[in-house]
Design a protein around this motif. Structure first.
Motif, PDB file in Angstrom:
ATOM      1  N   LEU A 105       0.821  -1.210   0.000  1.00  0.00           N
ATOM      2  CA  LEU A 105       0.000   0.000   0.000  1.00  0.00           C
ATOM      3  C   LEU A 105       0.858   1.264   0.000  1.00  0.00           C
ATOM      4  O   LEU A 105       0.516   2.266  -0.642  1.00  0.00           O
ATOM      5  CB  LEU A 105      -0.914   0.013   1.243  1.00  0.00           C
ATOM      6  N   ARG A 106       1.987   1.225   0.720  1.00  0.00           N
ATOM      7  CA  ARG A 106       2.870   2.391   0.752  1.00  0.00           C
ATOM      8  C   ARG A 106       3.424   2.669  -0.641  1.00  0.00           C
ATOM      9  O   ARG A 106       3.510   3.831  -1.073  1.00  0.00           O
ATOM     10  CB  ARG A 106       3.986   2.168   1.761  1.00  0.00           C
ATOM     11  N   ARG A 107       3.821   1.627  -1.333  1.00  0.00           N
ATOM     12  CA  ARG A 107       4.315   1.822  -2.695  1.00  0.00           C
ATOM     13  C   ARG A 107       3.215   2.367  -3.610  1.00  0.00           C
ATOM     14  O   ARG A 107       3.468   3.242  -4.448  1.00  0.00           O
ATOM     15  CB  ARG A 107       4.855   0.485  -3.230  1.00  0.00           C
ATOM     16  N   LEU A 108       1.981   1.840  -3.427  1.00  0.00           N
ATOM     17  CA  LEU A 108       0.860   2.331  -4.246  1.00  0.00           C
ATOM     18  C   LEU A 108       0.546   3.802  -3.928  1.00  0.00           C
ATOM     19  O   LEU A 108       0.272   4.607  -4.832  1.00  0.00           O
ATOM     20  CB  LEU A 108      -0.388   1.469  -3.992  1.00  0.00           C
ATOM     21  N   GLN A 109       0.670   4.131  -2.640  1.00  0.00           N
ATOM     22  CA  GLN A 109       0.426   5.523  -2.236  1.00  0.00           C
ATOM     23  C   GLN A 109       1.457   6.459  -2.832  1.00  0.00           C
ATOM     24  O   GLN A 109       1.159   7.572  -3.257  1.00  0.00           O
ATOM     25  CB  GLN A 109       0.409   5.610  -0.712  1.00  0.00           C
ATOM     26  N   THR A 110       2.687   6.008  -2.864  1.00  0.00           N
ATOM     27  CA  THR A 110       3.747   6.825  -3.465  1.00  0.00           C
ATOM     28  C   THR A 110       3.482   7.049  -4.937  1.00  0.00           C
ATOM     29  O   THR A 110       3.644   8.161  -5.472  1.00  0.00           O
ATOM     30  CB  THR A 110       5.100   6.151  -3.246  1.00  0.00           C
ATOM     31  N   SER A 111       3.022   5.973  -5.608  1.00  0.00           N
ATOM     32  CA  SER A 111       2.719   6.105  -7.043  1.00  0.00           C
ATOM     33  C   SER A 111       1.543   7.066  -7.276  1.00  0.00           C
ATOM     34  O   SER A 111       1.578   7.913  -8.179  1.00  0.00           O
ATOM     35  CB  SER A 111       2.400   4.725  -7.627  1.00  0.00           C
ATOM     36  N   MET A 112       0.501   6.942  -6.431  1.00  0.00           N
ATOM     37  CA  MET A 112      -0.654   7.818  -6.591  1.00  0.00           C
ATOM     38  C   MET A 112      -0.298   9.268  -6.268  1.00  0.00           C
ATOM     39  O   MET A 112      -0.788  10.208  -6.925  1.00  0.00           O
ATOM     40  CB  MET A 112      -1.790   7.354  -5.675  1.00  0.00           C
ATOM     41  N   SER A 113       0.524   9.501  -5.287  1.00  0.00           N
ATOM     42  CA  SER A 113       0.934  10.871  -4.954  1.00  0.00           C
ATOM     43  C   SER A 113       1.658  11.503  -6.130  1.00  0.00           C
ATOM     44  O   SER A 113       1.469  12.689  -6.442  1.00  0.00           O
ATOM     45  CB  SER A 113       1.839  10.862  -3.720  1.00  0.00           C
ATOM     46  N   GLN A 114       2.503  10.707  -6.796  1.00  0.00           N
ATOM     47  CA  GLN A 114       3.200  11.238  -7.964  1.00  0.00           C
ATOM     48  C   GLN A 114       2.217  11.598  -9.079  1.00  0.00           C
ATOM     49  O   GLN A 114       2.321  12.655  -9.715  1.00  0.00           O
ATOM     50  CB  GLN A 114       4.227  10.203  -8.448  1.00  0.00           C
ATOM     51  N   ARG A 115       1.219  10.716  -9.261  1.00  0.00           N
ATOM     52  CA  ARG A 115       0.230  10.981 -10.316  1.00  0.00           C
ATOM     53  C   ARG A 115      -0.620  12.217  -9.953  1.00  0.00           C
ATOM     54  O   ARG A 115      -0.948  13.034 -10.823  1.00  0.00           O
ATOM     55  CB  ARG A 115      -0.671   9.770 -10.487  1.00  0.00           C
TER      56      ARG A 115
END
Length: 636
Positions: A105-115
């Motif tokens: 989830l942390r990795r997914l959150q990082t990806s979404m924050s970038q988007r």
């Protein structure tokens, strides 16, 4: 307790060993005492004992079992620890799985924050463009609202222009104005045909709705063109060239709009003027042919009150219409008066007034009573032309138009009072319902209308004087004329009107003929005075004279003359009756030989006159004068 029992005292030999053993015993003693002092009701102790009873055999409480108790407890602790480790191992495995999922989830959150960061940069441009477009939209909407309100304030709709210039105004006359009724604005233009009776009330009044809006637009435009005050202009800074140019453009636009509205206004009032002329002319013809009462037979169209109010801002046009209305009312009143005199009412009821020409008092009373009723009807008719009464069929509709457009039709206080009815309108307070210009026009028309029958009334009354030559009859007739003069003139007709002056002239003629008759009567008595009776009582002719005097004073007592004016008003008539008769009595007494007989005879005659004069307050001064003469004769 078993352990304490197994403890034996140490021998006195060996001092150090004895000391250590004593310390151990004291420690053990304290522990045992603490254990023994512990209350058995403690929940922890009871729970421990119950747990101990699960695996310790109480029935086999041998020394061997007691010695193995510690080992049993420790074995049981080891078993429980193994079970706890097994349970925590499963929990550790689950926590590891959760940690792996949290990492994902942390990795997914990082990806979404970038988007989201990338999207925010793109959205800022869109928001800026949207804000600019929204600002332009608001400005455009404000401009649209301003333009729409400007159009509503200063421009008529196509339907309203059609109502003003093309749609028929009148629905009940069925006539077409001709060039014989010229307009002040377009004298050569002929009026359009009048609509038939199928037109609805709303269609009739749509013209006046549009005309009211036109007046309001015209007044607003004139107000906007008014120059600013010199003080404000001097204190304000000099306008720039751009502002000066915009101001000149706005003034030019306002002048153009004002010219358009003025043109529409003149054309609409021209149509209204010609239709009013036709309406009054047709009413005049109808009155001449049918002898109708214009105010009682529903002959007046619905729109006349609004039409006359609208023309009040064009006095020349209104005066011309009022002249036509005056002709119609004069013709109607003359025809109805002749009809009442010669033909009577429908089917002969009431009977013709001329039937009673042999009775001057009733003849004059019937004519004046008819005129009184006609005056009330004419006042009600004329006041209803400017004041909208509560018994009007479409009162609320008319009142709403007047209240909505006071600039065109005046204020409600100048003629519209829903609380009044027809009976209130014909009272003397009808003048308070209208503005002064309206009252002056109505008074002027009423004066001329009733002047038209004043001469006919005078001729008929003067001819009837030769039929009844009695003094009392002529005095009754004079009081009848005075009664109707005081009744008709204050309530219905203007002060000093021609009809009132005519009644006063007729009254003066009647009183003059009565005075001539009375003077001839007294002159005859002076030439041949009555002889005193042997008993020195008043003569028979004096009794008849006093009877007539009492009857005359009774008639005057029932008149409308104010109490504070009766003495002065009746003094001349009283002197014409009493003073010559006192002289006649004195002449009659000269045939007596003795002064005492003359005094007694005069006292009796004067006493009869005094008793008659004392009956009324307005004759009290003359009664006092007679009483003074009686006192003089008493001294004799």
């Amino acid at each position: 307790k078993g352990e304490m029992a197994s403890v034996t005292p140490m021998s006195p030999s060996g001092g150090g060993q004895q000391s250590a053993q004593t310390t151990l015993n004291l420690t053990l003693k304290k522990k045992l005492e603490k254990l023994l002092e512990t209350p058995l009701e403690m929940p922890e102790l009871q729970q421990s004992l119950r747990s101990l009873s699960d695996f310790y055999d109480v029935d086999n409480n041998s020394s061997a079992s007691q010695r193995q108790l510690r080992g049993s407890i420790e074995s049981r602790v080891l078993v429980n620890n193994d079970r706890l480790l097994s349970a925590f191992g499963t929990l550790t495995l689950q926590l590891n799985q959760i940690e792996a999922k949290i990492g994902a989830l942390r990795r997914l959150q990082t990806s979404m924050s970038q988007r989201l960061s990338d999207t925010k940069g793109t959205s800022l441009k869109l928001l800026a463009e949207s804000s600019t477009l929204q600002h332009y939209q608001t400005a455009s909407e404000n401009k649209r609202v301003i333009v729409q309100r400007f159009i509503e304030e200063f421009q008529l709709s196509p339907e309203e222009e059609q109502s003003l210039l093309e749609s028929p105004i009148v629905s009940s006359l069925g006539a077409t104005p001709t060039s014989s009724s010229p307009s002040l604005n377009s004298p050569s233009k002929r009026a359009e045909p009048v609509a038939d009776g199928a037109q609805s009330v709303e269609e009739e009044l749509s013209f006046f709705e549009a005309l009211g809006r036109l007046w309001r637009m015209y007044d607003h435009c004139r107000y906007l063109l008014q120059p600013t005050s010199s003080s404000s202009s001097s204190s304000s800074p000099a306008p720039s060239d751009a502002n000066a140019g915009s101001g000149m453009s706005a003034s030019r636009t306002s002048l153009e709009i004002l010219d358009q509205l003025s043109s529409l206004q003149n054309r609409a009032l021209d149509r209204l003027y010609r239709h009013l002329k036709v309406a009054f002319r047709s009413l005049n013809q109808k009155a001449q042919l049918e002898s109708i009462n214009l105010g009682a037979d529903g002959a007046l169209p619905l729109w006349l009150p609004l039409g006359l109010r609208a023309l009040s801002r064009r006095p020349l046009l209104l005066d011309s219409c009022m002249e036509e209305l005056e002709k119609a009312l004069v013709g109607s009143l003359q025809q109805r008066f002749l009809h009442a005199l010669q033909r009577g009412g429908p089917s002969g009821v009431p009977r013709p007034i001329d039937i009673h020409a042999h009775d001057p008092l009733r003849y004059a009373g019937d004519m004046l009573g008819w005129i009184h009723q006609a005056a009330a009807s004419e006042v009600e008719l004329l006041s209803s032309l400017f004041a909208i009464s509560s018994n009007h069929q479409h009162q609320q509709r008319l009142l709403s138009i007047v209240a909505k457009y006071p600039a065109a039709y005046g204020s409600l206080s100048s003629g519209a009072n829903p609380a009044r009815d027809a009976s209130d309108q014909i009272d003397k307070s009808w003048r308070t319902m209208l503005d002064n210009p309206f009252v002056e026009r109505i008074d002027k028309i009423l004066d001329r209308v009733f002047e038209s029958i004043s001469q006919s009334l005078r001729i008929r009354i003067e001819k009837s004087l030769d039929i009844d030559s009695s003094i009392v009859g002529r005095f009754r007739l004079s009081q009848l004329l005075d009664f109707y003069d005081r009744t008709i003139q204050p309530r219905f007709l203007p002060s000093g009107c021609s009809f009132s002056q005519g009644l006063q002239q007729i009254k003066a003629t009647v009183i003059q003929s009565m005075e001539v008759r009375l003077s001839n009567f007294h002159e005859g008595l002076r030439r041949s005075p009555p002889l005193p009776p042997p008993d020195l009582k008043p003569p028979h002719v004096l009794h008849e004279f006093v009877s007539q005097l009492m009857e005359i004073m009774g008639v005057f007592d029932g008149s409308l003359v104010p109490l504070n004016e009766r003495t002065s008003d009746f003094s001349k008539t009283l002197s014409l009756f009493v003073d010559p008769m006192v002289q006649v009595c004195s002449l009659s007494a000269t045939v007596l030989m003795g002064a005492a007989d003359m005094a007694v005879y005069l006292i009796n005659c004067l006493g009869l006159l005094h008793s008659a004069l004392s009956a009324y307050q307005f004759s009290a001064p003359k009664a006092d004068w007679i009483n003074e003469q009686i006192k003089g004769h008493l001294d004799t």
